[in-house]
Scaffold this motif. Sequence first.
Motif, short mmCIF file in Angstrom:
data_model
loop_
_atom_site.label_atom_id
_atom_site.label_comp_id
_atom_site.label_asym_id
_atom_site.label_seq_id
_atom_site.Cartn_x
_atom_site.Cartn_y
_atom_site.Cartn_z
N LEU A 72 0.82 -1.21 0.00
CA LEU A 72 0.00 0.00 0.00
C LEU A 72 0.85 1.26 0.00
CD1 LEU A 72 -2.75 -1.14 2.51
CD2 LEU A 72 -3.04 -0.74 0.07
N ARG A 73 2.02 1.19 0.63
CA ARG A 73 2.89 2.36 0.68
C ARG A 73 3.70 2.52 -0.60
NH1 ARG A 73 4.13 0.09 5.64
NH2 ARG A 73 6.21 -0.47 4.93
N THR A 74 4.16 1.41 -1.18
CA THR A 74 5.09 1.50 -2.30
C THR A 74 4.45 1.20 -3.65
OG1 THR A 74 5.76 -0.82 -2.17
CG2 THR A 74 6.95 0.74 -0.77
N GLY A 75 3.28 0.53 -3.64
CA GLY A 75 2.64 0.15 -4.90
C GLY A 75 3.17 -1.15 -5.48
N ARG A 76 4.11 -1.82 -4.79
CA ARG A 76 4.64 -3.08 -5.29
C ARG A 76 5.15 -3.92 -4.12
NH1 ARG A 76 9.75 -1.37 -8.87
NH2 ARG A 76 8.11 -0.06 -9.75
N ILE A 77 5.22 -5.20 -4.34
CA ILE A 77 5.78 -6.11 -3.35
C ILE A 77 6.84 -6.96 -4.03
CG2 ILE A 77 3.79 -6.18 -1.80
CD1 ILE A 77 2.82 -8.64 -3.25
N LYS A 78 7.73 -7.53 -3.25
CA LYS A 78 8.81 -8.33 -3.82
C LYS A 78 8.33 -9.77 -4.00
CE LYS A 78 13.07 -7.24 -3.20
NZ LYS A 78 14.45 -7.03 -2.70
N VAL A 79 7.35 -9.90 -4.87
CA VAL A 79 6.77 -11.18 -5.21
C VAL A 79 6.66 -11.24 -6.73
CG1 VAL A 79 4.73 -12.67 -5.04
CG2 VAL A 79 5.45 -11.33 -3.06
N ILE A 80 6.98 -12.39 -7.30
CA ILE A 80 6.80 -12.59 -8.73
C ILE A 80 5.83 -13.75 -8.94
CG2 ILE A 80 9.05 -11.65 -9.37
CD1 ILE A 80 10.06 -14.52 -9.70
N GLY A 81 5.13 -13.72 -10.06
CA GLY A 81 4.23 -14.81 -10.41
C GLY A 81 4.90 -15.79 -11.35
N LEU A 82 4.56 -17.06 -11.22
CA LEU A 82 5.04 -18.10 -12.13
C LEU A 82 3.83 -18.86 -12.63
CD1 LEU A 82 7.20 -19.89 -13.47
CD2 LEU A 82 7.33 -21.20 -11.34
N ILE A 83 3.52 -18.70 -13.91
CA ILE A 83 2.36 -19.36 -14.52
C ILE A 83 2.87 -20.50 -15.40
CG2 ILE A 83 0.34 -19.06 -15.97
CD1 ILE A 83 0.30 -16.11 -15.21
N VAL A 84 2.59 -21.74 -14.99
CA VAL A 84 3.05 -22.91 -15.71
C VAL A 84 1.84 -23.66 -16.28
CG1 VAL A 84 5.06 -23.12 -14.21
CG2 VAL A 84 3.01 -24.45 -13.70
N PRO A 85 2.05 -24.54 -17.27
CA PRO A 85 0.91 -25.32 -17.79
C PRO A 85 0.30 -26.22 -16.72
CG PRO A 85 2.71 -25.33 -19.36
CD PRO A 85 3.25 -24.72 -18.10
N VAL A 87 1.80 -28.57 -12.99
CA VAL A 87 2.87 -29.25 -12.25
C VAL A 87 2.66 -30.76 -12.26
CG1 VAL A 87 3.53 -27.32 -10.78
CG2 VAL A 87 1.66 -28.84 -10.06
N ALA A 88 1.60 -31.24 -12.96
CA ALA A 88 1.49 -32.68 -13.18
C ALA A 88 2.68 -33.19 -13.98
CB ALA A 88 0.18 -33.00 -13.90
N ASN A 89 3.28 -32.31 -14.78
CA ASN A 89 4.55 -32.63 -15.45
C ASN A 89 5.67 -32.20 -14.50
OD1 ASN A 89 6.92 -32.70 -16.96
ND2 ASN A 89 5.97 -31.87 -18.80
N PRO A 90 6.48 -33.14 -13.99
CA PRO A 90 7.51 -32.79 -13.01
C PRO A 90 8.49 -31.73 -13.48
CG PRO A 90 7.21 -35.17 -13.10
CD PRO A 90 6.42 -34.59 -14.24
N PHE A 91 8.61 -31.53 -14.80
CA PHE A 91 9.52 -30.50 -15.29
C PHE A 91 9.14 -29.14 -14.74
CE2 PHE A 91 10.41 -27.16 -18.45
CZ PHE A 91 11.80 -27.25 -18.51
N TRP A 92 7.83 -28.85 -14.70
CA TRP A 92 7.41 -27.54 -14.22
C TRP A 92 7.58 -27.40 -12.72
CZ3 TRP A 92 7.70 -24.62 -18.05
CH2 TRP A 92 7.29 -25.02 -19.33
N GLY A 93 7.41 -28.51 -11.99
CA GLY A 93 7.70 -28.47 -10.56
C GLY A 93 9.17 -28.20 -10.30
N ALA A 94 10.04 -28.81 -11.11
CA ALA A 94 11.48 -28.58 -10.96
C ALA A 94 11.84 -27.14 -11.27
CB ALA A 94 12.25 -29.53 -11.87
N LEU A 95 11.22 -26.56 -12.30
CA LEU A 95 11.46 -25.15 -12.61
C LEU A 95 11.04 -24.28 -11.44
CD1 LEU A 95 12.10 -22.70 -14.43
CD2 LEU A 95 9.75 -22.87 -15.28
N ALA A 96 9.85 -24.55 -10.88
CA ALA A 96 9.36 -23.75 -9.76
C ALA A 96 10.34 -23.80 -8.59
CB ALA A 96 7.98 -24.26 -9.33
N ARG A 97 10.88 -24.97 -8.33
CA ARG A 97 11.84 -25.10 -7.23
C ARG A 97 13.11 -24.30 -7.49
NH1 ARG A 97 16.18 -28.38 -5.96
NH2 ARG A 97 16.41 -28.93 -3.75
#
Length: 363
Positions: A72-85, A87-97
Amino acid sequence: MDRCTRVDSRTRRETLSGVTIHQVAEAAGVSASTVSNVLNGRTGRMQPATLARVEEAIGRLGYRPNRAARMLRTGRIKVIGLIVPSVANPFWGALARELEGIALAEGYHVLLCNSERDPARELKYGEELLADGVIGVVLCSSLPSVDHVAPLLKRGLKMVAFDRTAQAGDPASLASISVDNAMGAELATRHLLELGHRRLAFISGSVHSVNRRERLRGFHTALEEAGIDPSAAVVWPGADTSEFGDKESAELGRSAARELLSVPEPPTGFVAVNDMCAIGICRGARDIGLTAGRDISVVGFDDILLADLFEPPLTTVRQPLPEMAAETFRQLRASIESTAEAGRSLLIRPRLVVRESTAPVQK
């Protein structure tokens, strides 16, 4: 009165743990701005004794900064989003990790979303993340067009497309990080050709996504270089029965193997679009009494953890995930923390990892 109300409301928002930054400052005998500097890592010019007092007070009082109040003070937070197809495919789980580990070391957190490569779902996630103050997103769907998220980019959302090469018509601000998918499929196909296989099949599911189109192109290129007409190879006719097959890759590979290995003069070498599909091919062969690495040869793509644990251990094309995740985060953070408009496109070399699911063709 209105001003007092706003100040009091902000104080309540900042007391997620029941302790305010001002109480920490009082306990440490410093100003609130000094505590803020410690919380944000600005301690380079701070006396060690002062830093120790602030850290001790934070720990003793159990102070927890409220990210929502900071947003609320800065207009941003130190969080990023990760949108994957999916995580049933372990490749995307590994990328997230991998991405989360890198982000945490730099003071960022990661929110994970599964989109099933649905443009409407990707747009909805992007809108929600932006509304919550998240202005950086890694998008992994590899759809041919990003027109559905273009309005979010115009509103200030920073985005890196992962596992997708830059396409004509992409917004100038969109960065792209990908392994060279065509090269990877060429490596897989050449390996089978070098083992003497000439009846080859490419098993993919839908080839509508950019990365899968590139892998099919690499398969065809390797065949042409070997003097084989690409039309003589099999691109499994069931490839378009599902949209993208991220959740169904293993079953898709299993069905393809059972069908293709039951015809006269079946393929002896299989190039799979990913490791889960390759594992399904191996299982489908086993269903009809054949063994990968003996009766047929199978090459996957990704080199997920299961690839080395599966029986037989899977020959596959390795995507260097640590390098790719590090470059993805670096590019996204640079976009978030600067005013640069032009995105950067980076293509990373894959590597063939030979294990036991491939062998010379049986004479």
